[in-house]
Design an enzyme around this catalytic site. Sequence first.
Site, short mmCIF file in Angstrom:
data_model
loop_
_atom_site.label_atom_id
_atom_site.label_comp_id
_atom_site.label_asym_id
_atom_site.label_seq_id
_atom_site.Cartn_x
_atom_site.Cartn_y
_atom_site.Cartn_z
N TYR A 211 -31.87 -40.77 -14.30
CA TYR A 211 -31.70 -39.54 -13.79
C TYR A 211 -32.69 -39.15 -12.65
O TYR A 211 -32.43 -38.81 -11.52
CB TYR A 211 -31.98 -38.37 -15.00
CG TYR A 211 -31.67 -37.25 -14.34
CD1 TYR A 211 -30.44 -36.50 -14.18
CD2 TYR A 211 -32.66 -36.35 -14.26
CE1 TYR A 211 -30.17 -35.18 -13.77
CE2 TYR A 211 -32.63 -34.85 -13.75
CZ TYR A 211 -31.30 -34.40 -13.58
OH TYR A 211 -31.24 -33.41 -13.03
N ALA A 212 -33.88 -39.41 -12.97
CA ALA A 212 -34.93 -39.28 -11.97
C ALA A 212 -34.86 -40.19 -10.80
O ALA A 212 -35.04 -39.77 -9.59
CB ALA A 212 -36.42 -39.50 -12.48
N SER B 76 -33.39 -32.34 -8.27
CA SER B 76 -34.14 -31.89 -9.43
C SER B 76 -35.62 -32.13 -9.02
O SER B 76 -35.91 -33.13 -8.08
CB SER B 76 -33.83 -33.12 -10.59
OG SER B 76 -34.88 -32.93 -11.66
#
Length: 260
Positions: free
Chosen positions: A172-173, A149
């Site tokens: 998430y990151a 991402s």
Amino acid sequence: MNKIFKNNTSIITGSAGRFGKIISNKLAELGSDLILLDNNILGKRNADFLKKKYGIKVTFLKINLTNEKELKFFANFLKKYKKIDLLINNAAFVGDSKLKGWNTQYLKQSNKTWDMALNINLSACFYLSKIVTPYLKKSKNSSIINIASIYSFLGPDLNLYKNSKINNPAAYASSKAGLVHLTKWLACNLAPKIRVNSISPGGFYSSQPKTFIKKYINKTPMKRMFEKKDLEGVIKFLASKDSSYITGQNLIVDGGISLS
């Protein structure tokens, strides 16, 4: 359509999701046989559809990639294959989850959802890559592609999320950043036989509020979000011999949003 992946076998995780369906359809269109993995039994519908449409071999397995017993089952299942040509680690614990402690402000983000994200987005990729590596080594054009991402290397622009019901979870990151570094580590350790690269897509149209989409597009030089065709093109490139001298790279496909 040129069947450039005919006689190839590709493994795709998270095959029932948005990206998983796009990736599996493209590889099927290009002639690859498929092993589709997902923890959602609805993934079988996609598998049956692709088998009928393209006349390829498709196997669907319902599997929890963080469960040791199920991973052992998959390892035994693979013994029937002489080689695997492509592994795409696509399964992810994503930002639109409604699970409590996930899509919320930092101080309300839970340890439980942090662990879940790290397990699915990072640890499962390590586990599965290790299982599949011996089979990839038997291919003449083997590759691992990890779906990361832009938040693997960018801090979030919080203005994009202002006055919306969506957030940017730390887990998430962090998990995607770990995945990009795992990509580089694997590339060094599996070369020259197996290439390993990651893709960092920009924001994809889904159920985001209109205000978020508008601000995101205005911030992006290409004035649109990430689309199906963008994912198809980069998967085809990284899986093919056209990228035979590319490994350990994180290919950023974000319309230029990371430039600002």
